[in-house]
Every structure is written in C-alpha cells, then in structure tokens.
Design an enzyme around this catalytic site. Structure first.
Site, PDB file in Angstrom:
ATOM      1  N   GLY A 263       0.825  -1.096   0.007  1.00 20.53           N
ATOM      2  CA  GLY A 263      -0.028  -0.041   0.015  1.00 20.53           C
ATOM      3  C   GLY A 263       0.947   1.446   0.052  1.00 20.53           C
ATOM      4  O   GLY A 263       2.183   1.138  -0.490  1.00 20.53           O
TER       5      GLY A 263
ATOM      6  N   ASP B 186      -8.568  -1.085   1.561  1.00 25.88           N
ATOM      7  CA  ASP B 186      -9.308   0.110   1.574  1.00 25.88           C
ATOM      8  C   ASP B 186      -9.738   0.795   0.293  1.00 25.88           C
ATOM      9  O   ASP B 186     -10.555   1.785   0.435  1.00 25.88           O
ATOM     10  CB  ASP B 186      -8.519   1.231   2.550  1.00 25.88           C
ATOM     11  CG  ASP B 186      -8.364   0.715   3.975  1.00 25.88           C
ATOM     12  OD1 ASP B 186      -9.047  -0.268   4.376  1.00 25.88           O
ATOM     13  OD2 ASP B 186      -7.821   1.456   4.812  1.00 25.88           O
TER      14      ASP B 186
ATOM     15  N   HIS C   9     -10.554  -7.931  10.954  1.00 29.57           N
ATOM     16  CA  HIS C   9      -9.859  -8.825  10.096  1.00 29.57           C
ATOM     17  C   HIS C   9     -10.488  -9.750   9.488  1.00 29.57           C
ATOM     18  O   HIS C   9      -9.576 -10.399   8.297  1.00 29.57           O
ATOM     19  CB  HIS C   9      -8.479  -9.079  10.987  1.00 29.57           C
ATOM     20  CG  HIS C   9      -7.636  -8.117  11.233  1.00 29.57           C
ATOM     21  ND1 HIS C   9      -7.882  -7.171  12.547  1.00 29.57           N
ATOM     22  CD2 HIS C   9      -6.408  -7.426  10.576  1.00 29.57           C
ATOM     23  CE1 HIS C   9      -6.873  -6.152  12.447  1.00 29.57           C
ATOM     24  NE2 HIS C   9      -6.061  -6.476  11.459  1.00 29.57           N
TER      25      HIS C   9
END
Ligand code: F6P
Length: 370
Positions: free
Chosen positions: A124, A149, A293
């Site tokens: 990311g 995300d 999670h």
C-alpha cells in the site's frame, strides 16, 4: 555508502509483500512467478516478511510447483511486515529498548547479495513510499498497489477491496434479520482508515440506513432524526455501517492504540462510541458488530484473483520494458502504470458532493451531514 544503479540483463527478480495482508496477494505472487519463468526464463526469489526479510536477508526460490494452488488462498505465502521500513527500521537493543535507524543501504546491499536484479514490491501507500525511496537510491523496482481500503489515488481499484466488500455485505445481510427480530439498531464497524469505500459499497449493497464515512464528519442530531423518521414510518429496526475512521463533527477518530515512528495508530471503537452517544437520545436497544480482520482474511473473490493476476503479469512485463519506478494500475478496464510516487501519500477519498454520496442520499441513506 552509495549504491550504483543496477544495470544489465535480468536473470533473477525478487518479489515481496509489505504492509497489512489482503486477499489476492497470492494471486499476484503466482502471476509474477509464472510470467517471469514462462515468459522470460528468469529466476524468481520470494523475500519473506516484506522489508523485514530484505533487512534480514531471508528469501526463498519460487518455482512453478511452489506457486501451485495459490489462487484460492488468502493472506500471503511470503508473509508481510507492517513495521519494517528500510528508512526508519526498528532495531532492538540488548536491553530490550528500540532505536529507529536508516538501514536502506544495508537493504540495497542485501538485495544485491541475493542476486536480485529487479524487485516487485506489492504493498500500500507505506510500502510504495519505501519502494520510491529505494528507487531513488538506484534499485530497479516496480510496484503493485494493494489495500482492502481501495484508497490509493494511483489506481481505480486495488485487489482485496472487492473481497472485503463481499464479506461486509454478507455480514450486513445477516445483521438485518437479527436486528428486525429484536427491534434493535445494529451498528456494523468496517475497515477504512481515511476513506469510506468499504463502508459505502457494503452499506449500499446491504441496504444500510445510516452510513458513516471518514470523509463526512457526522452530526449526531441528523442520525437521531433519521431513526425517528424510520420509526414514524413503522420500521422498528435499523442497520448502521460505520467506517473505523468515522468521526463526529468537531471530534476525532476513535483510537485503540497511539502510533509512533514505526507504526500507525490502531483505530477501533468508532461504532461503540456512537452507540454510547445515542443511548440517551433514542429508545432503541443497540448492538455493535466489529468485522475487523475477517474482511482481510480468507479466499479472494474471482474479481480480486483476476485483478491480482493481471497486476502480477503486468509488473513483470514492466520490468522487461525497464519501466522501473512505476506502479501498475487499473484505469477503467485497462491495466497500465503510473510513477510510484503517485501511489505515495496520495489518498483517494469519497467526494461528499459526488455521485456515490448523491446515490446514497437518493435512496434515503443518512450520511450524517447534508
Ligand atoms: O490499510 C488497511 C487496513 O486494513 C486498515 O483498514 C486498517 O486500519 C489497518 O489496515 C489495520 O492494520 P493492522 O492489521 O496492522 O491492525
């Protein structure tokens, strides 16, 4: 120590997965390995635990048998690390305390020692920033964008997001029946630190009544009014979807643990906090479900397997074309690439005045602010 840029024909490439895991990472590892071996005859080395494995020089050979049966597997067979940053690396002292050091030169040396002539970094925003730093120091590197995300500006979609939305939507579907049976409000907290893409997508797909996003600080009065309107229309239960990064107007995000130089703050408790705030203002019993999670684990959807495969193949092709310092991306239906720097600290947010929010409001969803 300075590092001469690597040059010459490629014989061996490396791949690592950094940051939080997400469904589809193994599809990328498989595609990188298969494309490199079948397409170019290169060797592939998998570096273990992200940049921690670079610093500790831990790697293993990846061949065709070692990437068999990976498409359905969640997580990453290479492991990952959230804290290992070559430019701010936490080193344990003998007395157990920690110091933070720049070990980037050592990392570059280790990559050379492993015989890795070009590296695929799958990660990311944080991992891309590290990759960019190493690129500027001469490493031949390409990036593959990853985060559930979906908040990287360099691409329309990151793999993992689709799986997270499916998981969250299924959970919301299940919460509907129990909320209805007990005349309750159930608040479902989903991931999304800075951007509410998971909350918005799963909330709309799951028919949520209230969706709260990091991008729109919420006004509690509007939420109370929305519940009252629903009750007045004869409906005695509601589903709220709350992004972990949602915050009240004038307030801050709900934090479980503060961050430091080597790790970001741990968010959590946004939905519980809202439930407590609402308790004195509405009659309903409330329950909070935090998906956490669960959204990141398990089998990737077909979409994420396909996207991971396309990204992996294109990353290897980029290396073959000397497209170093670039990150693969998806624009519309096409895989392409952008400078890695475009994937560093450039977050893609939901526009509060944009089409998605307008659609939500048009079907009666309360977003917490006009
Ligand atoms: O960035 C992806 C993400 O899943 C965020 O939504 C979440 O805040 C964070 O990772 C959780 O990270 P960790 O697994 O380190 O707690």
């Amino acid at each position: 120590m300075t590092t001469a840029p690597a040059s010459g024909p490629i014989k061996r490439i490396g791949v690592l997965t950094g940051g939080g895991d997400c469904p589809g990472l193994n599809a990328v590892i498989r595609a990188v390995t298969r494309r490199a071996i079948l397409g170019y005859g290169w060797e592939v080395v998998g570096i273990e635990d992200g940049f921690q494995g670079v610093y500790e020089k831990r790697a293993r050979a990846l061949d065709l048998p070692s990437v068999r049966e990976l498409l359905t597997r969640g997580g990453t067979i290479l492991g990952s690390s959230n804290r290992a940053n070559p430019f701010a690396y936490p080193i344990k002292r003998a007395d157990g305390s920690e110091e933070v050091r720049d070990v980037s030169d050592q990392c570059l040396q280790n990559i050379r020692d492993l015989g890795v002539e070009a590296l695929v970094v799958v990660g990311g925003d944080g991992s891309m920033t590290m990759a960019q730093g190493l690129y500027e120091k001469g490493l031949r590197v390409v990036g593959v964008p990853k985060t559930i995300d979906n908040d990287l500006a360099a691409t329309d979609y990151t793999f993992g997001f689709n799986t997270a939305v499916e998981v969250a939507t299924e959970a919301i579907d299940r919460l509907h029946t129990t909320a209805e049976s007990h005349d309750r409000i159930i608040l479902c907290e989903v991931m999304g630190r800075y951007a509410g893409w998971i909350a918005m997508a799963s909330g709309l797909a799951g028919g949520a009544d209230v969706i709260l996003l990091p991008e729109i600080p919420y006004q509690i009065d509007r939420i109370v009014d929305a519940v009252k309107r629903r009750t007045a229309s004869g409906v005695t239960y509601s589903i709220f979807v709350v992004a972990e990064g949602a915050k009240p107007a004038g307030g801050d995000v709900a934090v479980l643990r503060a961050g430091d130089k080597t790790q970001q703050e741990r968010l959590g408790g946004a939905a519980e906090r809202l439930a407590r705030e609402l308790e004195s203002r509405i009659e309903y019993e409330m329950r909070v479900t935090v998906l956490g999670h669960i959204q990141r684990g398990g089998t990737p959807t077909a979409f994420d397997r396909l996207l991971g495969t396309r990204y992996g193949v294109h990353a290897v092709d980029l290396i073959a074309q000397s497209g170093f310092g670039r990150v693969v991306n998806l624009r519309g239906n096409d895989i392409g690439s952008a400078p890695i720097i475009d994937a560093c600290r450039k977050i893609k947010l939901i526009d509060p005045a944009g089409q998605l929010c307008a659609t939500a409001r048009a079907v009666g969803v309360e977003l917490g602010a006009p």
